[in-house]
Enzyme design. Sequence first.
Site, PDB file in Angstrom:
ATOM      1  N   GLU A   1      47.853  49.925  31.774  1.00 18.63           N
ATOM      2  CA  GLU A   1      47.809  50.578  33.093  1.00 18.63           C
ATOM      3  C   GLU A   1      47.732  52.090  32.889  1.00 18.63           C
ATOM      4  OE1 GLU A   1      47.785  49.931  36.568  1.00 18.63           O
ATOM      5  OE2 GLU A   1      47.796  52.121  36.543  1.00 18.63           O
TER       6      GLU A   1
ATOM      7  N   GLY B   1      47.554  47.230  36.158  1.00 16.87           N
ATOM      8  CA  GLY B   1      48.859  46.616  36.433  1.00 16.87           C
ATOM      9  C   GLY B   1      49.204  46.630  37.908  1.00 16.87           C
TER      10      GLY B   1
ATOM     11  N   ILE C   1      46.661  42.182  41.558  1.00 11.80           N
ATOM     12  CA  ILE C   1      45.935  41.060  40.946  1.00 11.80           C
ATOM     13  C   ILE C   1      46.280  40.965  39.460  1.00 11.80           C
ATOM     14  CG2 ILE C   1      43.624  40.143  40.422  1.00 11.80           C
ATOM     15  CD1 ILE C   1      42.682  41.206  43.124  1.00 11.80           C
TER      16      ILE C   1
ATOM     17  N   CYS D   1      38.689  34.690  49.583  1.00 19.49           N
ATOM     18  CA  CYS D   1      40.053  34.167  49.715  1.00 19.49           C
ATOM     19  C   CYS D   1      40.124  32.713  49.240  1.00 19.49           C
ATOM     20  CB  CYS D   1      40.484  34.296  51.178  1.00 19.49           C
ATOM     21  SG  CYS D   1      42.114  33.658  51.488  1.00 19.49           S
TER      22      CYS D   1
ATOM     23  N   HIS E   1      72.910  28.160  58.156  1.00 22.01           N
ATOM     24  CA  HIS E   1      73.762  28.233  56.967  1.00 22.01           C
ATOM     25  C   HIS E   1      73.818  26.879  56.263  1.00 22.01           C
ATOM     26  CE1 HIS E   1      77.107  29.340  54.385  1.00 22.01           C
ATOM     27  NE2 HIS E   1      77.685  28.197  54.706  1.00 22.01           N
TER      28      HIS E   1
ATOM     29  N   GLU F   1      26.951  32.247  56.087  1.00 22.81           N
ATOM     30  CA  GLU F   1      27.679  32.497  54.828  1.00 22.81           C
ATOM     31  C   GLU F   1      26.727  32.239  53.669  1.00 22.81           C
ATOM     32  OE1 GLU F   1      30.560  33.625  53.356  1.00 22.81           O
ATOM     33  OE2 GLU F   1      29.565  32.971  51.522  1.00 22.81           O
ATOM     34  N   LYS F   2      26.698  33.199  52.736  1.00 17.04           N
ATOM     35  CA  LYS F   2      25.710  33.041  51.653  1.00 17.04           C
ATOM     36  C   LYS F   2      26.201  32.187  50.487  1.00 17.04           C
ATOM     37  CE  LYS F   2      26.599  37.341  49.206  1.00 17.04           C
ATOM     38  NZ  LYS F   2      26.158  38.533  48.604  1.00 17.04           N
TER      39      LYS F   2
HETATM   40  C1  LIG Z   1      42.219  37.244  42.711  1.00 16.28           C
HETATM   41  C2  LIG Z   1      42.450  37.608  44.155  1.00 16.28           C
HETATM   42  C3  LIG Z   1      43.612  37.213  44.768  1.00 16.28           C
HETATM   43  C4  LIG Z   1      43.840  37.535  46.101  1.00 16.28           C
HETATM   44  N1  LIG Z   1      45.001  37.131  46.683  1.00 16.28           N
HETATM   45  C5  LIG Z   1      45.251  37.439  47.967  1.00 16.28           C
HETATM   46  C6  LIG Z   1      46.432  37.003  48.600  1.00 16.28           C
HETATM   47  O1  LIG Z   1      47.264  36.342  47.998  1.00 16.28           O
HETATM   48  N2  LIG Z   1      46.626  37.327  49.895  1.00 16.28           N
HETATM   49  C7  LIG Z   1      45.710  38.076  50.586  1.00 16.28           C
HETATM   50  O2  LIG Z   1      45.946  38.358  51.756  1.00 16.28           O
HETATM   51  N3  LIG Z   1      44.581  38.493  50.022  1.00 16.28           N
HETATM   52  C8  LIG Z   1      44.320  38.192  48.725  1.00 16.28           C
HETATM   53  N4  LIG Z   1      43.147  38.583  48.159  1.00 16.28           N
HETATM   54  C9  LIG Z   1      42.204  39.373  48.971  1.00 16.28           C
HETATM   55  C10 LIG Z   1      41.425  38.479  49.946  1.00 16.28           C
HETATM   56  O3  LIG Z   1      40.737  37.496  49.232  1.00 16.28           O
HETATM   57  C11 LIG Z   1      40.473  39.333  50.765  1.00 16.28           C
HETATM   58  O4  LIG Z   1      41.179  40.392  51.355  1.00 16.28           O
HETATM   59  C12 LIG Z   1      39.812  38.515  51.857  1.00 16.28           C
HETATM   60  O5  LIG Z   1      39.113  37.431  51.326  1.00 16.28           O
HETATM   61  C13 LIG Z   1      38.876  39.404  52.674  1.00 16.28           C
HETATM   62  O6  LIG Z   1      38.249  38.648  53.650  1.00 16.28           O
HETATM   63  P1  LIG Z   1      36.820  39.078  54.218  1.00 16.28           P
HETATM   64  O7  LIG Z   1      36.485  38.104  55.269  1.00 16.28           O
HETATM   65  O8  LIG Z   1      36.832  40.510  54.557  1.00 16.28           O
HETATM   66  O9  LIG Z   1      35.825  38.943  52.984  1.00 16.28           O
HETATM   67  P2  LIG Z   1      35.538  37.812  51.918  1.00 16.28           P
HETATM   68  O10 LIG Z   1      36.616  36.826  51.844  1.00 16.28           O
HETATM   69  O11 LIG Z   1      35.158  38.543  50.685  1.00 16.28           O
HETATM   70  O12 LIG Z   1      34.298  37.062  52.500  1.00 16.28           O
HETATM   71  C14 LIG Z   1      33.059  37.675  52.631  1.00 16.28           C
HETATM   72  C15 LIG Z   1      32.001  36.607  52.610  1.00 16.28           C
HETATM   73  O13 LIG Z   1      30.783  37.168  53.075  1.00 16.28           O
HETATM   74  C16 LIG Z   1      29.713  36.573  52.376  1.00 16.28           C
HETATM   75  N5  LIG Z   1      28.567  37.465  52.524  1.00 16.28           N
HETATM   76  C17 LIG Z   1      28.428  38.718  52.038  1.00 16.28           C
HETATM   77  N6  LIG Z   1      27.271  39.241  52.443  1.00 16.28           N
HETATM   78  C18 LIG Z   1      26.659  38.296  53.196  1.00 16.28           C
HETATM   79  C19 LIG Z   1      25.428  38.234  53.893  1.00 16.28           C
HETATM   80  N7  LIG Z   1      24.575  39.256  53.922  1.00 16.28           N
HETATM   81  N8  LIG Z   1      25.116  37.096  54.556  1.00 16.28           N
HETATM   82  C20 LIG Z   1      25.948  36.049  54.551  1.00 16.28           C
HETATM   83  N9  LIG Z   1      27.139  36.060  53.909  1.00 16.28           N
HETATM   84  C21 LIG Z   1      27.478  37.162  53.253  1.00 16.28           C
HETATM   85  C22 LIG Z   1      30.249  36.431  50.966  1.00 16.28           C
HETATM   86  O14 LIG Z   1      29.561  35.411  50.264  1.00 16.28           O
HETATM   87  C23 LIG Z   1      31.717  36.082  51.220  1.00 16.28           C
HETATM   88  O15 LIG Z   1      31.916  34.680  51.193  1.00 16.28           O
HETATM   89  C24 LIG Z   1      42.866  38.264  46.839  1.00 16.28           C
HETATM   90  C25 LIG Z   1      41.669  38.636  46.221  1.00 16.28           C
HETATM   91  C26 LIG Z   1      41.459  38.307  44.912  1.00 16.28           C
HETATM   92  C27 LIG Z   1      40.156  38.709  44.277  1.00 16.28           C
END
Ligand SMILES: Cc1cc2nc3c(=O)[nH]c(=O)nc-3n(C[C@H](O)[C@H](O)[C@H](O)COP(=O)(O)OP(=O)(O)OC[C@H]3O[C@@H](n4cnc5c(N)ncnc54)[C@H](O)[C@@H]3O)c2cc1C
Length: 452
Positions: A202, A180, A183, A42, A440, A34-35
């Site tokens: 929007e 809108g 997020i 999330c 209930h 993880e970078k």
């Molecule tokens: C404001 C906001 C609110 C949200 N609320 C919700 C919610 O309520 N419920 C929900 O289900 N989803 C929500 N989401 C979406 C959710 O955060 C994402 O869908 C989810 O985090 C995706 O998971 P992922 O593992 O695909 O990627 P990510 O969580 O984006 O993780 C990817 C990780 O990979 C790392 N990375 C990237 N490239 C490299 C590399 N080359 N080497 C090492 N590490 C690397 C990054 O640093 C990052 O930490 C929200 C998003 C935002 C922005």
Amino acid sequence: MSEKYDLIALGGGPGGLTAAELAAVKKKRVLLIEKEGWGGTCTNRGCIPTKALLSCSKYFADLKKLKRMGINITDASVDFSAMKKHQQQIVKVSALGAQKVLAEAGVEIKQGIGEIISPQEVRFIDPSGKSETFSAQNIIIAWGSVPQVLPGINLSERVLTSDGILNLNSLPSSIIIVGGSVIGVEFATFFAELGAKVTIVEILDRIIPLEDQECADLLKQELVRLGVAINTSTKLESLKDTGSSVVMLAQEDGKQLEISADYALLCTGRKPLLNTEELDKLGIEYTKAGIKIDRNMMTSVAGIYAVGDVTGGMMLAHRAMQQAKLAAGYICGDNDFTYNENFIPSVVYSHPQIARVGYTQKRAEEDGLVVEIIKSQYSANIIARAELMGQGFVKAIFHQDKLIDATIVGEDAADLIAPLALAISSAMTKKQFKSWVLPHPTLSEIFAPLIG
Ligand SMILES: Cc1cc2nc3c(=O)[nH]c(=O)nc-3n(C[C@H](O)[C@H](O)[C@H](O)COP(=O)(O)OP(=O)(O)OC[C@H]3O[C@@H](n4cnc5c(N)ncnc54)[C@H](O)[C@@H]3O)c2cc1C
């Protein structure tokens, strides 16, 4: 000689974490790289900090209801820096929790960048620039996504994405939210509940365009009641950071609109984080919507998988986790996990919340399905009345006697959708609903009309 792993996962968000944990529990040797922060978007900039903040604003907004319950609170006020501490504490708990789960499962973790140099090799570069190469039988890409910024718009101290807004240290008195959708309305709810003047801009003719129109209408009504100005069919033209405010120019129904606010928040979608040079070198197919995957989450290169936001589609943490379970399960020879987009619930954490799972009424209508729609109102539920939950409803859609879609708008919709997601994924028939007994008195009795 380089260390050998059964699986190397790149990205410590919900996708990478879940895949790494599951494979390690199944006795595979796993490395997770993880970078930035454990828990990914999330934990650090998405689901978790926003929900911690929304809990604060909801309690504050709900204080107004207490007078009707005979509780008088005279001098309630907002301590924004204490709210931020709460946010940071919850993020810390979530990130530490992720690391604990990985340690207990036996996953080896490294902080830095992972670069795929061949289908069996990953180069790890630590923060000091030192690199090391590891070999892997399987690789999972879980790079996630980043905010999408409209062309011509420059980020600044006052023009922020969801990443930047979470670092604000004082409550703005006014904010323009561009977009809108999910997020955007979550942040609109948070700031408006704390008393900020919120304007949503929007481009489409409605907010929450992907969700049920009736639910979006109810949410719009509640946001307007909170004082949010909602400008639909409005196209952003420019955002200028003057140093002390932001001036927005937009076109609304052919008329020019000029609004100033303390900050502007861009909520104009997210895009997959595609390291295109790396993908091209490896011959992994992708489009700008995401990395192409097959039903086992494998990319066009054997042994390399992709899960989560990097694959495009619904960008949700629990979708990333389910894709990860399927990919890691497949790698470990466990093919019991299934993945179906129709079974992924989605939630808008506004107040009221909107939660949905299934086929969608729109698609059912477009496909000409004969459906039966059962609706149940919060106003007919005694707990919703006792707790002054306000308006809301459940809309369940049956086709050929099976539940194919459910939408809930109202308080606690996010939790209420869970049993309906199970009912849809197990293709429950109306007859099977008849053995469902609801405690209930509870809000869950809102499902009584589905049972008959
Ligand atoms: C404001 C906001 C609110 C949200 N609320 C919700 C919610 O309520 N419920 C929900 O289900 N989803 C929500 N989401 C979406 C959710 O955060 C994402 O869908 C989810 O985090 C995706 O998971 P992922 O593992 O695909 O990627 P990510 O969580 O984006 O993780 C990817 C990780 O990979 C790392 N990375 C990237 N490239 C490299 C590399 N080359 N080497 C090492 N590490 C690397 C990054 O640093 C990052 O930490 C929200 C998003 C935002 C922005």
